[in-house]
Design a protein around this motif. Structure first.
Motif, mmCIF file in Angstrom:
data_model
loop_
_atom_site.group_PDB
_atom_site.id
_atom_site.type_symbol
_atom_site.label_atom_id
_atom_site.label_comp_id
_atom_site.label_asym_id
_atom_site.label_seq_id
_atom_site.Cartn_x
_atom_site.Cartn_y
_atom_site.Cartn_z
ATOM 1 N N SER A 90 -1.703 5.213 -4.630
ATOM 2 C CA SER A 90 -3.150 5.236 -4.366
ATOM 3 C C SER A 90 -3.766 6.561 -4.784
ATOM 4 O O SER A 90 -4.856 6.604 -5.363
ATOM 5 N N LYS A 91 -3.068 7.650 -4.492
ATOM 6 C CA LYS A 91 -3.558 8.973 -4.864
ATOM 7 C C LYS A 91 -3.580 9.137 -6.388
ATOM 8 O O LYS A 91 -4.503 9.754 -6.935
ATOM 9 N N ALA A 92 -2.608 8.535 -7.069
ATOM 10 C CA ALA A 92 -2.531 8.661 -8.528
ATOM 11 C C ALA A 92 -3.649 7.893 -9.231
ATOM 12 O O ALA A 92 -4.164 8.340 -10.258
ATOM 13 N N ILE A 113 -12.392 5.550 -8.864
ATOM 14 C CA ILE A 113 -13.738 6.094 -8.669
ATOM 15 C C ILE A 113 -14.583 5.882 -9.920
ATOM 16 O O ILE A 113 -15.748 5.463 -9.843
ATOM 17 N N PHE A 114 -13.997 6.133 -11.092
ATOM 18 C CA PHE A 114 -14.733 5.929 -12.339
ATOM 19 C C PHE A 114 -15.117 4.462 -12.525
ATOM 20 O O PHE A 114 -16.251 4.147 -12.877
ATOM 21 N N LEU A 153 0.856 -1.179 0.000
ATOM 22 C CA LEU A 153 0.000 0.000 0.000
ATOM 23 C C LEU A 153 0.896 1.234 0.000
ATOM 24 O O LEU A 153 1.609 1.500 0.960
ATOM 25 N N ASP A 154 0.865 1.936 -1.116
ATOM 26 C CA ASP A 154 1.673 3.129 -1.285
ATOM 27 C C ASP A 154 0.733 4.319 -1.445
ATOM 28 O O ASP A 154 -0.151 4.312 -2.315
#
Length: 147
Positions: free
Chosen positions: A106-108, A114-115, A101-102
């Motif tokens: 994750s932010k990228a 979400i899509f 878990l990075d």
């Protein structure tokens, strides 16, 4: 088998027995690909039919589509974590990467995630409204327009 029209020069330099073995290996790989595609189609259609059965008015009439989709996401994540945990003991699961878990990664990938999740949620709502053949057609069109 040793002719100049061979498409693979490395293969043409091998002895005839090795060439036959390589041809059998290619056939085995193509059989695995065909099996994987057939397995995916079968599991996908089975999941659609089970989802339709759960959400159909004449059977259970489950009206909480987003909750149902969230439950499917949680079960999928649990299965993936279980497979990742079993990876060291089962060599057939070596294709699964280690779970890490990075925060930056994750932010990228958050917008794509979400899509993708909203696409699955809304196709489940669509499944509760339309029949399975039309749902399958619409789902394939969504993939066509989002590719």
């Amino acid at each position: 088998i040793r002719d100049s029209s061979c498409l693979c020069p490395k293969l043409s330099r091998l002895p005839v027995k090795s060439q036959i073995g390589m041809a059998l290996f290619a056939t085995k790989d193509s059989c695995i690909v065909v099996f994987a595609v057939v397995f995916f189609v079968a599991v996908s259609q089975a999941a659609v039919i089970v989802n339709k059965y759960i959400m159909a008015d004449m059977f259970w009439s489950f009206k909480f589509n987003f909750t149902f989709t969230l439950f499917q996401f949680v079960v999928t994540e649990a299965c993936l974590l279980l497979i990742c945990a079993m990876r060291p003991w089962m060599s057939c699961l070596s294709f699964m990467p280690r779970f890490t878990l990075d925060y930056e990664t994750s932010k990228a990938v958050l917008p794509v995630t979400i899509f993708f999740c909203s696409s699955i949620a809304f196709t489940n709502i669509c499944l509760s409204i339309v029949d399975v053949p039309l749902y399958t057609l619409l789902r394939s069109l969504v993939m066509l327009f989002t590719a």
